[in-house]
Design a protein around this motif. Structure first.
Motif, PDB file in Angstrom:
ATOM      1  N   PRO A 360       0.827  -1.208   0.000  1.00 23.75           N
ATOM      2  CA  PRO A 360       0.000   0.000   0.000  1.00 23.75           C
ATOM      3  C   PRO A 360       0.866   1.266   0.000  1.00 23.75           C
ATOM      4  CG  PRO A 360      -0.757  -1.539   1.678  1.00 23.75           C
ATOM      5  CD  PRO A 360       0.527  -2.082   1.151  1.00 23.75           C
ATOM      6  N   VAL A 361       0.470   2.244  -0.789  1.00 24.87           N
ATOM      7  CA  VAL A 361       1.166   3.526  -0.775  1.00 24.87           C
ATOM      8  C   VAL A 361       0.792   4.266   0.507  1.00 24.87           C
ATOM      9  CG1 VAL A 361       1.257   3.677  -3.287  1.00 24.87           C
ATOM     10  CG2 VAL A 361      -0.686   4.681  -2.071  1.00 24.87           C
ATOM     11  N   PRO A 362       1.602   5.246   0.926  1.00 22.47           N
ATOM     12  CA  PRO A 362       1.273   5.982   2.152  1.00 22.47           C
ATOM     13  C   PRO A 362      -0.130   6.566   2.118  1.00 22.47           C
ATOM     14  CG  PRO A 362       3.509   6.505   1.454  1.00 22.47           C
ATOM     15  CD  PRO A 362       2.904   5.660   0.363  1.00 22.47           C
ATOM     16  N   LEU A 363      -0.780   6.515   3.263  1.00 29.54           N
ATOM     17  CA  LEU A 363      -2.126   7.028   3.532  1.00 29.54           C
ATOM     18  C   LEU A 363      -3.239   6.078   3.088  1.00 29.54           C
ATOM     19  CD1 LEU A 363      -1.779  10.846   2.724  1.00 29.54           C
ATOM     20  CD2 LEU A 363      -1.291   9.635   4.856  1.00 29.54           C
ATOM     21  N   VAL A 364      -2.895   4.963   2.441  1.00 26.15           N
ATOM     22  CA  VAL A 364      -3.896   3.953   2.089  1.00 26.15           C
ATOM     23  C   VAL A 364      -3.784   2.789   3.069  1.00 26.15           C
ATOM     24  CG1 VAL A 364      -4.580   2.213   0.388  1.00 26.15           C
ATOM     25  CG2 VAL A 364      -4.068   4.551  -0.345  1.00 26.15           C
ATOM     26  N   ASP A 365      -4.888   2.429   3.682  1.00 25.69           N
ATOM     27  CA  ASP A 365      -4.962   1.265   4.569  1.00 25.69           C
ATOM     28  C   ASP A 365      -5.702   0.143   3.857  1.00 25.69           C
ATOM     29  OD1 ASP A 365      -3.664   2.328   6.847  1.00 25.69           O
ATOM     30  OD2 ASP A 365      -5.494   3.398   7.414  1.00 25.69           O
ATOM     31  N   LEU A 366      -5.177  -1.070   3.992  1.00 26.64           N
ATOM     32  CA  LEU A 366      -5.830  -2.241   3.422  1.00 26.64           C
ATOM     33  C   LEU A 366      -6.060  -3.268   4.523  1.00 26.64           C
ATOM     34  CD1 LEU A 366      -3.782  -2.858   0.133  1.00 26.64           C
ATOM     35  CD2 LEU A 366      -5.885  -1.544   0.414  1.00 26.64           C
ATOM     36  N   ARG A 367      -7.107  -4.042   4.359  1.00 21.55           N
ATOM     37  CA  ARG A 367      -7.312  -5.201   5.221  1.00 21.55           C
ATOM     38  C   ARG A 367      -7.811  -6.349   4.370  1.00 21.55           C
ATOM     39  NH1 ARG A 367     -12.474  -2.934   8.825  1.00 21.55           N
ATOM     40  NH2 ARG A 367     -14.105  -3.221   7.233  1.00 21.55           N
ATOM     41  N   LEU A 368      -7.588  -7.558   4.875  1.00 17.41           N
ATOM     42  CA  LEU A 368      -7.957  -8.783   4.162  1.00 17.41           C
ATOM     43  C   LEU A 368      -9.081  -9.437   4.943  1.00 17.41           C
ATOM     44  CD1 LEU A 368      -6.703 -10.165   1.624  1.00 17.41           C
ATOM     45  CD2 LEU A 368      -5.511 -11.693   3.199  1.00 17.41           C
ATOM     46  N   VAL A 369     -10.226  -9.626   4.295  1.00 20.32           N
ATOM     47  CA  VAL A 369     -11.430 -10.047   5.004  1.00 20.32           C
ATOM     48  C   VAL A 369     -12.049 -11.254   4.319  1.00 20.32           C
ATOM     49  CG1 VAL A 369     -13.754  -9.336   5.698  1.00 20.32           C
ATOM     50  CG2 VAL A 369     -11.874  -7.698   5.791  1.00 20.32           C
ATOM     51  N   ASP A 370     -12.424 -12.244   5.131  1.00 23.19           N
ATOM     52  CA  ASP A 370     -13.173 -13.379   4.610  1.00 23.19           C
ATOM     53  C   ASP A 370     -14.547 -12.865   4.171  1.00 23.19           C
ATOM     54  OD1 ASP A 370     -15.004 -15.588   4.427  1.00 23.19           O
ATOM     55  OD2 ASP A 370     -13.574 -16.811   5.537  1.00 23.19           O
ATOM     56  N   PRO A 371     -14.864 -12.941   2.856  1.00 22.66           N
ATOM     57  CA  PRO A 371     -16.135 -12.356   2.392  1.00 22.66           C
ATOM     58  C   PRO A 371     -17.363 -13.053   2.962  1.00 22.66           C
ATOM     59  CG  PRO A 371     -15.042 -13.569   0.612  1.00 22.66           C
ATOM     60  CD  PRO A 371     -14.075 -13.515   1.752  1.00 22.66           C
ATOM     61  N   ALA A 372     -17.198 -14.283   3.421  1.00 22.42           N
ATOM     62  CA  ALA A 372     -18.347 -15.014   3.960  1.00 22.42           C
ATOM     63  C   ALA A 372     -18.603 -14.664   5.423  1.00 22.42           C
ATOM     64  CB  ALA A 372     -18.131 -16.517   3.810  1.00 22.42           C
ATOM     65  N   THR A 373     -17.519 -14.567   6.230  1.00 28.12           N
ATOM     66  CA  THR A 373     -17.678 -14.359   7.677  1.00 28.12           C
ATOM     67  C   THR A 373     -17.414 -12.929   8.115  1.00 28.12           C
ATOM     68  OG1 THR A 373     -15.368 -14.889   8.176  1.00 28.12           O
ATOM     69  CG2 THR A 373     -16.921 -16.738   8.032  1.00 28.12           C
ATOM     70  N   GLY A 374     -16.703 -12.153   7.275  1.00 32.40           N
ATOM     71  CA  GLY A 374     -16.337 -10.794   7.651  1.00 32.40           C
ATOM     72  C   GLY A 374     -15.147 -10.723   8.582  1.00 32.40           C
ATOM     73  N   GLU A 375     -14.501 -11.857   8.843  1.00 35.83           N
ATOM     74  CA  GLU A 375     -13.365 -11.873   9.767  1.00 35.83           C
ATOM     75  C   GLU A 375     -12.069 -11.487   9.057  1.00 35.83           C
ATOM     76  OE1 GLU A 375     -13.166 -15.720  11.519  1.00 35.83           O
ATOM     77  OE2 GLU A 375     -15.045 -15.506  12.634  1.00 35.83           O
TER      78      GLU A 375
END
Length: 547
Positions: A360-375
């Motif tokens: 990720p470039v500065p100021l961008v936050d990413l997260r990885l989420v299970d699309p079924a459970t939202g975890e």
């Protein structure tokens, strides 16, 4: 306690005045059907000032939408600055939308005026009576042999500029959250949706393109944006170049590989960017041009095949710089520039890193989420999930609130629809789009990974993998392959080539040879078109691999 810094808006007038004051000697070159035109930034700035007065003369509303139906040109760049600097909203219309989508988009945005290149009139003018909000059509004469309609709504761009007095003084946008521009998604499902960029988001995004681990744009660069200016504002390159003071070269209507490579060589371009399909077409012609000035070839819009990037590294000495984003992310979200942890890797391992979409470039936050459970999923390079994004140039909703919870989470993150794994350094590796994954026997198969392996075959020009229904396994992969001119290839050869590279149960059940992989309006592979073409294909499957 508050800081004691001046409260000045992050707005595009700052970019304009910086160019005007500091970089008036720099140049903008545009290729056209009858040669090339060149202007200095000073000349360009004078035209922007005149154009801003034209909006007033045409009585465009203070926040009116200014449509553009244009190629990548210096005159299009004038609109990029004149509209937002006067409080209007630039709306770049996608030249490749279907007519009904174009009518929808212009009406949905309520465009009051459309600036159109003369060569594109045959696409736009037949729709004029359906574009009920548009009061003026301003024709930019690019030398095309196309009749200009005799209609009071049609005006000449150059004549309007000649008659206008230049805007005097500084442009002012007091509120940095004022809309600056809008683009619509390509609309592969349902109607296209509007993404509205603010002055603040555009300035911050432009600053990131100047960072060393970003695109590193500088005053020393000569930049040729191949990516269309209607596609997420050409990935933000025009605004970034203006902020940096880079010289710019625009390809105009001739987007053939030969023409693009000629411009890169003739103008000693240092930075360019486009989707993989552009660079696939240019690959066989690289040896005919001196491209030694190039330091960076940006590639995005869809996953870049490892074989394509390595072919450029072998031919030019530089690999492609892989970036990832979407219209909703302005679009730069990640970029795959080399880092210190990669220095000790051998060339093959570094090629694997370059094939990733990057950090990720500065100021961008990413997260990885299970699309079924939202975890949340761990960044261990094993777990996969949907990438969700947040940041100051990430959309929080669509224009008029459309899309709703389908695209945005309750806590304000953008659901990108891209499935990936992430290593512990934050380098993402796209696995697929959620809608393009093949779910066979309850397990996921990555169409992107299969495509990359198939396109590494020396006889393959393009390949796309889609899911087709299967009675037992629900879905199985079908490979759609384009063979290079002059070559012959069989389905058995494709499967044999894949066999040592992927799990046995990933192997496609069938291979179909096609003339060309269909493309979307922004040059990506159109899996939807292929799925429609091969609907009901389960009846033709001959071989099934047990998961």
């Amino acid at each position: 306690m508050y800081g004691l810094m001046q409260d000045r808006p992050l707005s595009l007038p700052h970019v304009f005045h910086r160019v005007e004051q500091l970089f008036g000697h720099k140049t903008i070159v545009t290729a056209s059907s009858d040669g090339e035109t060149r202007m200095t930034m000073s000349e360009w700035a004078e035209r922007v000032r005149r154009l801003s007065s034209v909006f007033d003369a045409l009585q465009i509303s203070p926040d009116g939408r200014v449509g553009t139906f244009c190629w990548n040109t210096g005159r299009h760049l004038e609109l990029y600055m004149a509209a937002p600097c006067t409080g209007r909203v630039l709306h770049t219309l996608n030249l490749r939308l279907f007519p009904e989508q174009l009518v929808y988009v212009a009406g949905h945005a309520e465009d009051e005026v459309v600036f159109v290149d003369r060569s594109l009139l045959p696409l736009l003018w037949p729709l004029a009576d359906k574009l009920t909000t548009v009061r003026h059509y301003i024709v930019i004469d690019d030398g095309a042999d196309v009749e200009i309609p005799d209609d009071p709504r049609v005006l000449d761009y150059e004549q309007l500029l000649a008659d206008a007095q230049p805007h005097q003084g500084r442009f002012e946008i007091p509120d940095e959250n004022t809309a600056a521009a809008m683009c619509y998604t390509s609309g592969t499902t349902g109607n296209p949706k509007g993404v509205v960029y603010s002055h603040r988001s555009t300035v911050l995004h432009s600053l990131i393109t100047l960072t060393a681990d970003g695109i590193a744009l500088s005053e020393r660069d000569v930049v040729l944006p191949v990516v269309p200016m209607f596609h997420a504002n050409a990935w933000g390159l025009p605004y970034g170049c203006l902020l940096a003071g880079s010289d710019m070269v625009f390809p105009g209507p001739n987007m053939t590989p030969q023409a693009i490579l000629g411009l890169l060589a003739d103008h000693k371009v240092t930075v360019t960017g486009g989707v993989p399909t552009i660079w696939m077409g240019a690959l066989p012609l690289l040896g005919d041009h001196d491209l030694s000035a190039l330091r960076s070839i940006l590639c995005g819009g869809s996953a870049v095949p490892r074989a394509l990037s390595e072919a450029y590294r072998e031919a030019l000495g530089i690999p492609m710089t892989h970036a990832w984003g979407m219209t909703e992310t302005s679009p730069l979200a990640t970029i795959s520039t080399p880092r210190t942890q990669h220095a000790a890797l051998d060339e093959d391992a570094r090629a694997d890193i370059r094939a990733r979409q990057g950090q990720p470039v500065p100021l961008v936050d990413l997260r990885l989420v299970d699309p079924a459970t939202g975890e949340d999923q761990p960044w261990d390079d094993v777990a996969t999930g949907e990438i969700q994004a947040a940041g100051p140039w990430i959309a929080r909703e669509y224009y008029r609130g459309e899309g709703g919870g389908a695209q945005f989470t309750e806590d304000g993150w953008l659901r990108t629809g891209d499935v990936a794994s992430v290593d512990h350094y934050g380098f993402i590796r796209l696995v697929d789009r959620t809608k393009d994954l093949v779910k066979s026997g309850g397990e996921w198969i990555s169409s992107v990974e299969l495509e990359n392996h198939i396109m590494a075959h020396p006889k393959v020009a393009e390949a796309a993998v889609i899911a087709v229904p299967h009675e037992k396994w629900v879905e199985r992969p079908l490979a759609c392959v384009v063979v290079k001119p002059g070559e012959t290839l069989t389905a058995e050869e494709v499967i044999e080539f894949l066999a040592p590279r992927v799990a046995k149960w990933w192997l496609p059940d069938a291979v179909e040879f096609i003339d060309e992989v269909p493309k979307t309006s922004v040059g990506k592979f159109s899996k939807k078109t292929l799925r429609d073409k091969f609907a009901g294909y389960q009846l033709a499957l001959q071989r099934v691999m047990e998961p």
